[in-house]
Write an enzyme that holds these catalytic residues in place. Structure first.
Site, mmCIF file in Angstrom:
data_model
loop_
_atom_site.group_PDB
_atom_site.id
_atom_site.type_symbol
_atom_site.label_atom_id
_atom_site.label_comp_id
_atom_site.label_asym_id
_atom_site.label_seq_id
_atom_site.Cartn_x
_atom_site.Cartn_y
_atom_site.Cartn_z
ATOM 1 N N GLY A 320 0.838 -1.209 0.000
ATOM 2 C CA GLY A 320 0.000 0.000 0.000
ATOM 3 C C GLY A 320 0.868 1.252 0.000
ATOM 4 N N TRP A 323 2.416 1.570 -3.401
ATOM 5 C CA TRP A 323 1.413 2.022 -4.378
ATOM 6 C C TRP A 323 1.409 3.547 -4.467
ATOM 7 C CZ3 TRP A 323 -2.820 5.234 -3.861
ATOM 8 C CH2 TRP A 323 -3.715 5.246 -4.919
ATOM 9 N N HIS A 324 1.652 4.185 -3.312
ATOM 10 C CA HIS A 324 1.587 5.648 -3.307
ATOM 11 C C HIS A 324 2.724 6.289 -4.085
ATOM 12 C CE1 HIS A 324 -1.396 5.127 -0.132
ATOM 13 N NE2 HIS A 324 -1.794 6.338 -0.474
ATOM 14 N N GLY A 325 3.867 5.675 -4.068
ATOM 15 C CA GLY A 325 4.971 6.295 -4.781
ATOM 16 C C GLY A 325 6.182 5.399 -4.818
ATOM 17 N N PHE A 468 0.405 10.056 -7.874
ATOM 18 C CA PHE A 468 0.373 8.621 -7.581
ATOM 19 C C PHE A 468 -0.344 7.875 -8.696
ATOM 20 C CE2 PHE A 468 0.143 10.413 -3.070
ATOM 21 C CZ PHE A 468 1.505 10.604 -3.050
#
Lengths: 468, 338
Positions: A320, A323-325, A468
């Site tokens: 997770g 996923w953001h960066g 993102f």
């Protein structure tokens, strides 16, 4: 094109008028599809082909899944979809990260490296529409969603402009059934939708963009600031990211509602969460529920021995974060939340029968949760790990040698915004509007918009979640 | 729109508001005004100009309304604001002559400086220039051109961004974005009437001399570039018809209050290949004084008189002011300026 730009207003007005003028549902959907692609093309028209490619692959996979009965073939097709989607996401978003990390690791081992990164443009919203798209094929594979035969319906689901570039992440099972029948304007709660849009606009354009320069200034050179200013900088960032992201979500949900479509809620006053698990039930709900249903549960979820569950939580939170960066700071952010979730679980298990602990936590839970979330935001926002370390020292240990400082009254701004947020959670701002007669509502709305625009800063900060 | 009309002039950085308020308070004291960018701000000394004019028998009282980075269309907007104060004794308005600027540096795009002047008069000229539609009353953009701009073809990516930017600035200005601070200042009674010497100069005439000059290496590079540019006859950069139109509008406004517009091309090393008037451009009217010829004004172009390619040193600025004043006095004596 962004929701806070004026060109979006003209775009949406045209879309809205033509959409509701049409009677035929197919024509409306084609119009929406066209507009959604135009919306995306306004950023970079070349990447509409990527969107179209992703849609085509998932359409074919969906059709093949419906056709194949053999478990092996079905697995092959779903693997094709997952690999194609994650492959595209991995290439555009993570290629340089993995290459530079591998290179750094090899250099650390003392081995010669000669890898070079590529100059890749990250397509805006790729993380979001990849998840939209994957939810379709996975749900078809699981038998929760029927494979649709109409390509345009699937294309509209994946490219539907309100949640396209920054969520909320929409599931096929939520959206596709809404495409079956024509939406009725009489069913649209226009008043609620325009209020929600205005609320999102205020959050983004007035509050998030208003506090952004302070947070940006602090995070650019944290070592120059005093520990008190570190608190102001971090708290301002906590406000900025919430108002920025939830503002976008509010506007996306409102725009979809005005067209007769319902999108899932993404925020439920997350800074009022009583613990970290509660936080994740209130923050970016569409992502946390997506990760729960498509990653955490397939990994085993809550079943099995305790260490196994904790492993699942950590994997989910680490991915997770990633996923953001594509940066280690995001991985650490995910790890911190994962650890906090584990600690909370253990705490709950160990103190289940202790009355004093429950009583103490009634008072301490909220500040501890907010503090932990803010500590994690440090890694989320910091440019690199060394600056994150500096900020952490100032924020946690109150140690720092900088001289620059922000004015104390900025803490009052934080308090005032928290109070307004609390009032908003009690529906103080939205409820009275709903009872006013239409002309009064319209006049009050117009005046409010005029006043709100006065307080929009001249600078525009792009939506944080666009990256993102 | 109604709100826009009643709001006070915004607080704009870099001395714009300061100078405007000062001029409004002393408007009848001046009969000569210089308006333009830093090439006016740091290079025209009203005291010297007035001294030379007095000696020549045409006494003046001038004010320097130069602002760093203030080019067309911002300067045209500011000039209009100055003229709306109805200065009774204004006789001559020197307006710096340069091309209409469609580009704003990225870091300045988010400032209020890039917003407050964006009314329809200014924005429409910018949009016309960006879409190459000419200055006729009817806009007829070429569809091919529009397609190239929208699809960012043939190096039109910047033009597309500028179109979006200027349209958005107009809309934002129209709905009073970022004007809340001005209203709060008004209600909180913040004292905005204090004059800041930082912008108005020690003599209170708007002129700020800049000290310092070029280093030896900079001077050598400058001399080399100047020599090359003078020797090779660079292509002439004609002032566009949009710019000419903007100056025509300015000239019209200046004449409307009974003053005379004088267009001024300053001694800048980046400007000596510009020319005004081509086949498409209508003359903006008024007198044009040019100092962009290094052969005619060699003293203004020697490296010892310059801080950089754009600007003169303090002594260079004083010399330039003197030459300009002498030329202007001659024009008056010759009856070309009344």
């Amino acid at each position: 094109m962004s929701f806070v730009e004026f060109r979006f207003l003209w775009f949406f007005l045209l879309l809205f008028i033509v959409y509701w003028t049409m009677r035929d549902n197919t024509a409306r959907k084609v119009w929406l599809l066209l507009c959604s692609y135009v919306f995306y093309a306004a950023w970079n028209w070349k990447f509409t082909f990527l969107l179209l490619g992703s849609t085509t692959v998932d359409y074919i996979v969906g059709r093949m899944l419906a056709r194949c009965k053999s478990r092996g073939w079905r697995r092959l097709w779903i693997a094709t979809s997952v690999c194609a989607n994650l492959g595209v996401l991995g290439f555009f978003k993570y290629f340089n990260f993995f290459v530079s990390s591998a290179s750094g690791f090899l250099a650390w081992l003392g081995l010669p490296t000669s890898v070079s990164t590529l100059n890749i443009i990250l397509p805006v919203g790729i993380s979001f529409y990849t998840f939209h798209s994957m939810s379709y094929t996975i749900d078809v594979y699981r038998g929760r969603q029927r494979a649709i035969s109409n390509f345009a319906d699937l294309a509209l689901f994946i490219s539907f402009f309100p949640p396209l570039v920054a969520g909320p992440i929409v599931r096929a099972t939520t959206f596709l059934p809404q495409l079956v029948s024509a939406r009725k304007f009489a069913d649209v709660d226009v008043r609620a939708a325009v209020l929600l849009f205005l609320s999102g606009f205020i959050k983004k354009a007035c509050i998030a963009d208003g506090v952004a320069p302070i947070a940006d200034r602090y995070f650019a050179h944290p070592a120059n600031f005093t520990p008190r200013s570190a608190w102001i900088g971090v708290l301002f960032y906590a406000i900025q990211i919430y108002c920025d992201f939830s503002g976008y979500t509010d506007m996306a949900i409102a725009a979809a509602r005005l067209l007769g479509y319902q999108l899932p809620n993404n925020f439920r006053f997350p800074y009022f969460a009583q613990n970290i698990s509660d936080f994740w039930r209130r923050w970016h709900i569409s992502l946390s529920s997506w990760l729960r249903d498509y990653l955490y549960i397939p990994l085993g979820g809550n079943r099995g021995p305790r260490w196994f569950v904790y492993r699942n939580i950590m994997i989910t939170m680490l991915l997770g974060g990633l996923w953001h960066g594509a940066a280690w700071t995001f991985v650490i952010w995910g790890a911190l939340h994962g650890i906090a979730l584990l600690v909370h679980r253990e705490w709950m298990r160990l103190t289940a029968s202790l009355e004093w602990a429950t009583r103490a936590m009634r008072w301490l839970a909220w500040p501890i949760t907010v503090y932990l979330v803010c500590v994690a935001w440090i890694f989320f926002r910091a440019h690199d790990l060394s600056r994150a370390g500096t900020i952490l020292k100032q924020f946690v240990l109150f140690r720092g040698s900088g001289n620059e400082h922000f004015h104390r009254w900025m803490l009052l701004v934080v308090a005032a915004l928290a109070f307004i947020h609390w009032l908003n959670s009690r529906r103080w701002f939205t409820e009275p509007w709903r009872q006013w007669p239409a002309p009064v509502f319209a006049a009050a709305y117009g005046c409010t918009v005029a006043v709100v625009l006065l307080f929009v800063p001249p600078h525009y900060t792009p939506f944080i979640y666009f990256q993102f | 729109m109604g709100l826009h009309a009643i709001l006070p002039f915004p607080a704009i950085d870099d001395g714009v508001s300061q100078k405007l308020r000062f001029f409004a308070a002393h408007k009848d004291e001046f009969d000569t005004l210089f308006i333009g960018s830093s090439r006016v701000y740091f290079q025209i000394s009203p005291a010297i100009f007035d001294g030379v004019m007095r000696e020549s028998g045409s006494p003046t009282r001038s004010f320097n309304f130069g602002i760093g980075g203030m080019f067309l269309p911002e300067s045209a907007y500011v000039l209009e604001q100055l003229l709306t104060t109805k200065p009774r004794n204004l006789r001559w308005v020197f307006i710096e002559y340069d091309e209409l600027q469609t580009k704003w540096a990225f870091e300045n795009q988010t400032s209020r400086r890039a917003l407050y002047w964006a009314d329809w008069k200014r924005t429409s000229l910018l949009l016309r220039k960006l879409t190459d539609v000419g200055i006729d009353a009817v806009w007829l953009p070429s569809l091919k051109k529009l397609r190239d701009i929208i699809l960012c073809r043939k190096g039109e990516a910047n033009r597309y961004k500028q179109l979006i930017f200027h349209t958005a600035q107009f809309e934002r200005n129209f709905v009073n974005v970022a004007r809340g601070g001005d209203i709060l200042d008004y209600f909180w009674g913040r004292d905005i009437s204090k004059w800041d010497a930082k912008y108005l100069g020690a003599a209170g005439d708007g002129y700020i001399p800049k000290t310092g000059g070029m280093s030896a290496s900079q001077a050598a590079a400058y001399e080399r570039a100047l020599g090359l540019a003078m020797g090779t006859n660079p292509p002439i950069a004609f002032i566009s018809p949009y710019t000419v139109e903007a100056y025509r509008q300015c000239a019209q406004k200046v004449r409307a209050i009974g003053a005379k517009p004088i267009l001024l091309v300053t001694p800048s090393a980046t400007q000596f290949n510009i020319a005004y008037g081509d086949n498409n451009a209508r003359p903006p009217g008024g007198v044009i004084m040019t100092f962009n010829n290094p052969r005619a004004y060699p003293n203004l172009y020697r490296s010892s008189a310059r801080r950089d390619r754009e600007h003169l040193t303090k002594s260079g600025a004083e010399e330039f002011t003197r030459i300009m004043a002498v030329n202007f006095a001659q024009l008056i004596q010759a009856g070309e300026v009344k």
